[in-house]
Design an enzyme around this catalytic site. Sequence first.
Site, mmCIF file in Angstrom:
data_model
loop_
_atom_site.group_PDB
_atom_site.id
_atom_site.type_symbol
_atom_site.label_atom_id
_atom_site.label_comp_id
_atom_site.label_asym_id
_atom_site.label_seq_id
_atom_site.Cartn_x
_atom_site.Cartn_y
_atom_site.Cartn_z
ATOM 1 C CG HIS A 73 -3.252 -1.811 -7.386
ATOM 2 N ND1 HIS A 73 -2.155 -2.337 -8.037
ATOM 3 C CD2 HIS A 73 -2.899 -0.573 -7.014
ATOM 4 C CE1 HIS A 73 -1.189 -1.433 -8.068
ATOM 5 N NE2 HIS A 73 -1.613 -0.372 -7.461
ATOM 6 C CD GLU A 74 -1.532 -4.521 -3.477
ATOM 7 O OE1 GLU A 74 -1.969 -5.145 -2.491
ATOM 8 O OE2 GLU A 74 -1.013 -5.088 -4.454
ATOM 9 N N GLY A 75 -6.410 -2.748 -2.076
ATOM 10 C CA GLY A 75 -7.473 -2.209 -1.230
ATOM 11 C C GLY A 75 -7.945 -0.895 -1.800
ATOM 12 N NE ARG A 95 -4.031 -2.116 1.967
ATOM 13 C CZ ARG A 95 -4.859 -2.612 2.861
ATOM 14 N NH1 ARG A 95 -4.694 -2.329 4.143
ATOM 15 N NH2 ARG A 95 -5.850 -3.397 2.490
ATOM 16 C CD GLN A 99 -6.287 1.309 1.791
ATOM 17 O OE1 GLN A 99 -5.666 1.459 2.833
ATOM 18 N NE2 GLN A 99 -6.399 0.132 1.193
#
Length: 601
Positions: A442-444, A299, A449
């Site tokens: 991407h990555e959450g 992240r 977040q």
Amino acid sequence: MTELISRRFLDFLLFEALAVQERCEPGGAFAEHDLDTFAGVLDLAGQLADECFEPLAAPMDDHEPRIGEDGRVVLPEGSREALQAFVESGFLVAGVPAEAGGLGLPTTVHQAAMALLTAANAGLMAYPFLSVANANLLRTFGTDDQRRRYLASLEAGRFTGTMCLSEPQAGSSLADVRTTATPAGGGSYRLRGTKMWISGGEHELSENIIHLVLARIDGAPSGVRGLSLFLVPRYRVDESGEPGAPNDVTLAGLNHKMGYRGTVNCVLNFGDADACLGELVGPPNEGLRCMFHMMNEARIGVGLGAAAMGSAAFRHSLAYAIERPQGRPLGDRDPDSPPVPISEHADVKRMLLKQKAYAEGGLALCLYAADLVDRMLLADDEVTRQGLERRLDLLTPIVKAWPAEFCLEANKEAIQILGGYGYTRDYPVERIYRDNRLNPIHEGTNGIQGIDLMGRKVLGDAAAALREFLAEMRADADAIGPGSELANAARQLTTLLEVVMATVGDVGQHAAAGRLEEALADSTDFLEGTGHLVVGWLWLRLAARAEALVPEAGDNEHRFLAGMIAACRYFYRHAMPEARLRLERVGAGGAVHTDCDPASL
């Protein structure tokens, strides 16, 4: 060639604002290094970016991965050689401690070098980025045997790594992961399932690919509490770590993306022939805790990549605006007078300042987070270290999501400055925009977040870490003298600190009353508003340092420092008022959209 990230800005950020060279005290973790070492690292990264990475960026975009007649993934010629140059430069182990065979660089310097390379070719950088995170996870949670058989090859670039979380039916909802792991004797497990959106999941750039896979052991609890983490190689390895027979990991298809086309992204099937063997990493049912080690690193890398791409497009559009003659100053009605560069027009200056404020502000945010990692390593006592860890934990969702959103906004302005040319593939800004559009996803996703920031990081600890952070911001604002050009910005910052805490109080009341969905409905606004606050604070610090250096500066340095101060003033005039609006919306509650029936739309 266009300088995709201002080296002068990086030097100012690292050596003036963060004073990274002061981390090199005798006996410390970075005692072998000094300012000259760090400058040499950035020089090498810049050279590698110019010579190996940037020339491949357009070809990798034009010729996205495809499946050849032999069933293998085909990438543009030169991809493997460029990655090998990266490995040979030492960057794959730049952040590994010297005693473990690495270069032992501070995270701050290492990440600055990675930003230079990502700005040049984001698609290519995804491969080593994931491999480094994969190796770091194994170094932390792997067994001695796993480290012996896999880690050296990952760090030598012989193997590459992935992270396999999402599934077609689950997406970001990891509680719904269906991939199973059945004990197969000898400590191994048979895996069966399908994973989606796997970057770097299939290619011929390395001898082997090491997948880190979330799966559920037979009989495990439902939800995320029952997930375990498994090491699953593309090819099985023997006791010496050499790859051998295929491991029943098969390519089900490629995803055709809007951007990041240089990175293979695919669907993988594990265990179609019931012959996919994996090894447990970490304790059973604690896979998500282990995977978060890699996810949080990823992240922060996403945010850094977004800021690097924001800077790359900004620098391209700046060079274009300075060189492109078009139009005349307002008031000049003589059609025979020579046109002026478009950089002389007020609206173009606005767009350039906006890009600088967002892109370089994003870089400052990400490298500040990297500096927290270095300071944790050097902390003299556990209390200090834990405080720094809380700060980094609080900031991680902002570091991921704020550059992903607002450096994409900067990319839009870069295209606008080039006009019709910006919308063509003849110039790189449209490609950079397409690449950067992935980062809010991407990555959450950014929405995830926001919920993490408000729900877990702020409400979860009664805003203790946030209050501590805001106190430091207030002290910096109070240190700006009344005669400073930045005095008004300091007052704005102080006011916004009060708005943030009032917003947290309002949301806390919604949550305490049982209206949790309403309390978290506008978490994305809270993240963006708080992100503006943090970046505004960083710009104030940078501008205050620049202001202090102005009296002794020569002409070129004076122009650079003036640009820093101008970017800060722009941010406070245009971005900080937006932060207040976002935060006030959050405090009012999200009933408008929580009460909405999608069927009525």
